[in-house]
Design a protein around this motif. Sequence first.
Motif, PDB file in Angstrom:
ATOM      1  N   UNK A 161      41.026  36.951  47.770  1.00 31.39           N
ATOM      2  CA  UNK A 161      40.958  37.492  46.417  1.00 31.39           C
ATOM      3  C   UNK A 161      42.126  38.425  46.125  1.00 31.39           C
ATOM      4  N   UNK A 162      42.616  38.366  44.902  1.00 26.90           N
ATOM      5  CA  UNK A 162      43.553  39.388  44.421  1.00 26.90           C
ATOM      6  C   UNK A 162      42.720  40.593  43.981  1.00 26.90           C
ATOM      7  N   UNK A 163      43.010  41.753  44.555  1.00 25.52           N
ATOM      8  CA  UNK A 163      42.253  42.968  44.249  1.00 25.52           C
ATOM      9  C   UNK A 163      43.126  43.881  43.407  1.00 25.52           C
ATOM     10  N   UNK A 164      42.664  44.206  42.214  1.00 27.98           N
ATOM     11  CA  UNK A 164      43.397  45.102  41.322  1.00 27.98           C
ATOM     12  C   UNK A 164      42.866  46.516  41.543  1.00 27.98           C
ATOM     13  N   UNK A 170      38.607  42.326  40.384  1.00 32.10           N
ATOM     14  CA  UNK A 170      38.906  41.025  41.006  1.00 32.10           C
ATOM     15  C   UNK A 170      39.301  40.048  39.892  1.00 32.10           C
ATOM     16  N   UNK A 171      40.544  40.101  39.441  1.00 31.30           N
ATOM     17  CA  UNK A 171      40.976  39.337  38.251  1.00 31.30           C
ATOM     18  C   UNK A 171      40.804  37.829  38.385  1.00 31.30           C
ATOM     19  N   UNK A 172      40.835  37.300  39.608  1.00 34.30           N
ATOM     20  CA  UNK A 172      40.768  35.849  39.792  1.00 34.30           C
ATOM     21  C   UNK A 172      39.364  35.348  40.134  1.00 34.30           C
ATOM     22  N   UNK A 173      38.410  36.260  40.203  1.00 34.22           N
ATOM     23  CA  UNK A 173      37.050  35.855  40.546  1.00 34.22           C
ATOM     24  C   UNK A 173      36.441  35.050  39.393  1.00 34.22           C
TER      25      UNK A 173
END
Length: 415
Positions: free
Chosen positions: A180-183, A335-338
């Motif tokens: 995951x990408x985490x912001x 989590x922008x890609x979730x």
Amino acid sequence: MKPTVVIGGGIVGLFTAYFLHKEGTEVIVVDKGDMKVNCSTGNAGMIVPSHIIPLASPGMISKGISWMLSSKSPFYIQPRLDKRLIDWCLLFYRNSNAKHVQKSIPYLKGISLFSKQLYLDFVKAHGNDNIRLQDKGLLMLYKTAEGEREEAEFCHVAQESGLEAEILTIGDIEKLEPNQRVDARGGIYFPEDAHLSPKDLYIQLKQYLFDQGVILKPGVSIEGFEKGVDNVNAVITNEGKIDCDQVMVCAGSWSDQIAKMLGFRLPMMGGKGYSFELPNTPPLMQASILTEARVSQSPYGNKVRFGGTMEISNKSEEINLNRVRGIYESIKAYYPDFKADFPQESQIWKGMRPCSPDGLPYIGKAPKWKNVAFGAGHSMMGLSLAPATGKILADLSKGKEGIVPLKGFAVDRYA
């Protein structure tokens, strides 16, 4: 020999029955609900020795005022003319200070670490295939400079108290969440925390007690007690009288009503929370708290549960979709890609968490009565502290002194 009656069939009541049974005590568990869906089944499933700061703390007052202005905020008190609510709010305000926090830390740390060990013992004795305890820590994510400052202070307090805690960079976080990408600006990692599947734990424990001959009676409400001079001789229910040797009150947010029947004051309000499960895509690996949003996420393989909000309300059956939307919107923020669709109303769990006005549970002997004890008011830590509470109450029933200091949890502190 008369049985011990446990009032309340949530996870605290079931663990109390579990340890009483281990002591050779005959146990009857009564609950006014169906013992199927409750606060014990819809929570985040977190076991959190890191949570040493009580809900009543200095920051909650200032944050609470601003949060009250937003229907999607993490904390909300439904305004109403209610003496119970006014009394509770006044006590909460008086306890929201640094002195109370410092006094509370050793008590919360002691019982939390004890409870974590009891969970590990439970898994060793009964297996982990069902409840899926994951002893892999908790990550506190923050997005803002203020969040970073607050969590760094919390990390320092935890370390000073003897808990393991470390500050992570976004690079460190990416190693824990490779999918995951985490912001986030950064995070605090507490390796001693864990999480499990709360619904599966509840089902397994209930079935175990049933198989062991513990009597479980759902749909039973308490109407009063048959009292002696300083003992309760029987519990009076809508289904008749139950003669008893001892009474253990683990009735969650209804425990104050039981206390009133027994002639003393136990300030308590229900704090409504919401949660929902979503497909875990791409899969999150690490249980986390999204600190600015006050939202928790707990992954269980192909599912992940998101939960949050604290709504001090008397409308236990209503679902406030705006508050659920606040939880949902936090997912994309961190989590922008979730891949997340807003849950259908039928998929949303709601429950009233029992909140004391100082953020500490009530655990111990009841005032006035030799054979009555309480284990209630755990707020968002009911599952985390359930085994320890149950063991403490079982020990008290046998006149044993446990290893955990109980003064901070005194049942008579507002009586």
